[in-house]
Design an enzyme around this catalytic site. Structure first.
Site, mmCIF file in Angstrom:
data_model
loop_
_atom_site.group_PDB
_atom_site.id
_atom_site.type_symbol
_atom_site.label_atom_id
_atom_site.label_comp_id
_atom_site.label_asym_id
_atom_site.label_seq_id
_atom_site.Cartn_x
_atom_site.Cartn_y
_atom_site.Cartn_z
ATOM 1 N N LYS A 57 33.627 48.744 -10.092
ATOM 2 C CA LYS A 57 34.512 49.767 -9.512
ATOM 3 C C LYS A 57 34.562 49.657 -7.991
ATOM 4 O O LYS A 57 35.626 49.677 -7.390
ATOM 5 C CB LYS A 57 34.038 51.183 -9.902
ATOM 6 C CG LYS A 57 34.007 51.443 -11.391
ATOM 7 C CD LYS A 57 33.691 52.894 -11.713
ATOM 8 C CE LYS A 57 32.284 53.336 -11.365
ATOM 9 N NZ LYS A 57 31.227 52.745 -12.197
ATOM 10 N N ARG A 131 32.604 61.955 -13.596
ATOM 11 C CA ARG A 131 31.681 61.252 -14.494
ATOM 12 C C ARG A 131 31.354 62.087 -15.724
ATOM 13 O O ARG A 131 30.559 61.650 -16.559
ATOM 14 C CB ARG A 131 30.377 60.958 -13.731
ATOM 15 C CG ARG A 131 30.261 59.512 -13.255
ATOM 16 C CD ARG A 131 28.913 59.367 -12.568
ATOM 17 N NE ARG A 131 28.449 58.006 -12.507
ATOM 18 C CZ ARG A 131 28.533 57.244 -11.429
ATOM 19 N NH1 ARG A 131 29.139 57.691 -10.348
ATOM 20 N NH2 ARG A 131 28.009 56.035 -11.430
ATOM 21 N N ARG A 170 22.558 42.245 -7.473
ATOM 22 C CA ARG A 170 23.468 43.024 -6.624
ATOM 23 C C ARG A 170 22.780 43.511 -5.340
ATOM 24 O O ARG A 170 21.681 44.052 -5.375
ATOM 25 C CB ARG A 170 23.981 44.221 -7.437
ATOM 26 C CG ARG A 170 24.933 45.107 -6.670
ATOM 27 C CD ARG A 170 25.816 45.872 -7.606
ATOM 28 N NE ARG A 170 25.185 47.080 -8.130
ATOM 29 C CZ ARG A 170 25.877 48.053 -8.694
ATOM 30 N NH1 ARG A 170 27.184 47.978 -8.822
ATOM 31 N NH2 ARG A 170 25.250 49.118 -9.157
ATOM 32 N N ARG A 203 19.749 48.609 -4.031
ATOM 33 C CA ARG A 203 19.746 50.011 -4.447
ATOM 34 C C ARG A 203 18.509 50.263 -5.313
ATOM 35 O O ARG A 203 18.214 49.480 -6.209
ATOM 36 C CB ARG A 203 21.003 50.314 -5.266
ATOM 37 C CG ARG A 203 22.219 50.494 -4.410
ATOM 38 C CD ARG A 203 23.458 50.612 -5.238
ATOM 39 N NE ARG A 203 23.346 51.563 -6.345
ATOM 40 C CZ ARG A 203 24.396 52.010 -7.023
ATOM 41 N NH1 ARG A 203 25.607 51.602 -6.714
ATOM 42 N NH2 ARG A 203 24.239 52.863 -8.014
ATOM 43 N N ARG A 214 21.103 54.493 -16.931
ATOM 44 C CA ARG A 214 22.449 54.832 -16.418
ATOM 45 C C ARG A 214 23.524 54.460 -17.444
ATOM 46 O O ARG A 214 24.522 55.171 -17.587
ATOM 47 C CB ARG A 214 22.691 54.135 -15.070
ATOM 48 C CG ARG A 214 21.847 54.762 -13.965
ATOM 49 C CD ARG A 214 21.804 53.909 -12.722
ATOM 50 N NE ARG A 214 23.085 53.759 -12.091
ATOM 51 C CZ ARG A 214 23.415 52.756 -11.281
ATOM 52 N NH1 ARG A 214 22.530 51.810 -11.022
ATOM 53 N NH2 ARG A 214 24.599 52.697 -10.734
HETATM 54 P P1 AMP Z 1 27.282 54.873 -8.215
HETATM 55 O O1 AMP Z 1 27.113 54.228 -6.889
HETATM 56 O O2 AMP Z 1 28.693 55.334 -8.476
HETATM 57 O O3 AMP Z 1 26.724 54.055 -9.347
HETATM 58 O O4 AMP Z 1 26.408 56.231 -8.170
HETATM 59 C C1 AMP Z 1 25.016 56.221 -7.932
HETATM 60 C C2 AMP Z 1 24.365 57.482 -8.449
HETATM 61 O O5 AMP Z 1 24.895 58.637 -7.769
HETATM 62 C C3 AMP Z 1 24.607 57.778 -9.917
HETATM 63 O O6 AMP Z 1 23.727 57.044 -10.769
HETATM 64 C C4 AMP Z 1 24.331 59.287 -9.963
HETATM 65 O O7 AMP Z 1 22.947 59.553 -9.883
HETATM 66 C C5 AMP Z 1 24.966 59.766 -8.652
HETATM 67 N N1 AMP Z 1 26.383 60.101 -8.840
HETATM 68 C C6 AMP Z 1 27.464 59.427 -8.327
HETATM 69 N N2 AMP Z 1 28.614 59.991 -8.705
HETATM 70 C C7 AMP Z 1 28.265 61.050 -9.486
HETATM 71 C C8 AMP Z 1 29.017 62.020 -10.202
HETATM 72 N N3 AMP Z 1 30.356 62.019 -10.205
HETATM 73 N N4 AMP Z 1 28.338 62.969 -10.898
HETATM 74 C C9 AMP Z 1 26.998 63.001 -10.900
HETATM 75 N N5 AMP Z 1 26.220 62.108 -10.269
HETATM 76 C C10 AMP Z 1 26.839 61.129 -9.562
#
Ligand code: AMP
Length: 320
Positions: A57, A131, A170, A203, A214
């Site tokens: 994404k 999400r 990554r 990360r 996840r």
């Molecule tokens: P990402 O970089 O999009 O994979 O997001 C990293 C982490 O941020 C996720 O694993 C969640 O812990 C938190 N997070 C990001 N977006 C959301 C969301 N829309 N709702 C809840 N937690 C989120």
């Protein structure tokens, strides 16, 4: 699933389209609209980039932003910034993000809403939000209030085993959210961001154990959004229309119909998905403008292609 709408030819106009002439028309003939209204009928890109964690994404959003004049919001990047800056949200998020869990829906809407308000007049991409179905509903309600509904949901379909195998490769540039993969998208200098030269980081939630969690979280809470958006794509909605100063008080005004476009793009790498995504947004959103940097890169490529072609034809003619 809905098929792609092609850019239609500009409307033919047989009546003069001035404020005065519009006022004078009976309501049944008054179908001429201001340019803002036309833009709202599907020409403004308001995209939710949807997919499993690690599906690409962020990478694909960054490519769209580089090529077109589009703003982008990544909730993961926003949260990582909050965590780095030790804000109230950041302190709440730190543990939850590290464990691969989701933050509460109301906290997430607060994080996103004010940023969305800043970019309401632009083409934009949301990466990582919504999400959960309640987040989807909160987002829709927020956008409905603004009269700026979602126009496109892209569902990235990448097999789990592909994602799991590449996740440990990554690396990210935290301030910009730029993502690298040491196997197929490495930085020019190992460990450093291509554009700023700053160090890349890993990360903490990109390890196999947290990542598996996840993915499970995705299937339990996030994937039901596909059914939610499938229903939305089948149901055209009417947008509230801003009051029109030129409209006669007794005229009936029918708000424009709006339909969400939902597309699934499948592939095993972002390079494979990118041409499909690029063609999709170009066809469905002809109002998108390329950035100056992208036009310049294309100009240089076509120049060097022309030079290569000239060299080739000179060498086949035997010129020295
Ligand atoms: P990402 O970089 O999009 O994979 O997001 C990293 C982490 O941020 C996720 O694993 C969640 O812990 C938190 N997070 C990001 N977006 C959301 C969301 N829309 N709702 C809840 N937690 C989120």
């Amino acid at each position: 699933m809905q098929t792609l709408r092609r850019a239609s030819a500009p409307p033919r106009r047989y009546l003069s389209d001035t404020p005065a002439s519009r006022k004078a028309l009976p309501f049944s003939l008054n179908t001429l609209r201001s340019s803002e209204d036309r833009a709202d009928q599907g020409n403004v890109l308001r995209l939710v980039m949807f997919g499993k964690p690690g599906a690409g994404k962020g990478t694909l959003s960054a490519r769209l932003v580089k090529k077109y004049d589009i703003a982008s919001l990544s909730t993961g990047d926003l949260l990582r910034q909050h965590i780095a800056e030790r804000t109230e949200v950041g302190r709440e998020a730190e543990e939850i993000v590290a464990q691969g869990k989701l933050l509460p829906d109301d906290v997430m809407l607060k994080v996103v809403a004010s940023k969305l308000d800043h970019i309401r007049n632009k083409h934009w991409i949301l990466d990582g939000f919504p999400r959960t179905v309640p987040q989807g509903e909160l987002l829709d309600a927020h956008l409905k209030k603004q009269g700026t509904p979602l126009s496109l949901v892209v569902n990235l379909d990448v097999p789990d085993e592909v994602i799991l195998s590449r996740i440990s490769d990554r690396w990210v540039h935290l301030p910009s959210g730029r993502v690298y993969n040491v196997s197929y998208n490495p930085p020019k200098v190992d460990g450093f961001d291509d554009e700023t030269g700053e160090p890349l980081t890993k990360r903490p939630d990109d390890n196999p154990e947290i990542f598996a969690r996840r993915l499970t979280q995705f299937y339990a809470s996030t994937s039901p959004l596909i059914a939610y958006y499938t229903r939305a794509a089948q149901t055209p909605t009417r947008l509230p229309r801003a009051p029109d100063r030129n409209q006669h008080p007794h005229q009936l005004a029918f708000p424009p119909a709006h339909r969400l476009l939902l597309k699934t793009l499948a592939g095993t790498t972002s390079d494979e998905i990118w041409p499909q995504l690029d063609a999709l947004v170009r066809d469905a959103f002809p109002a998108l403008r390329e950035t100056a940097a992208s036009l310049e890169t294309r100009r240089r490529h076509s120049l060097s292609d022309a030079v290569l072609a000239a060299d080739l034809s000179a060498s086949t003619r035997g010129d020295s």
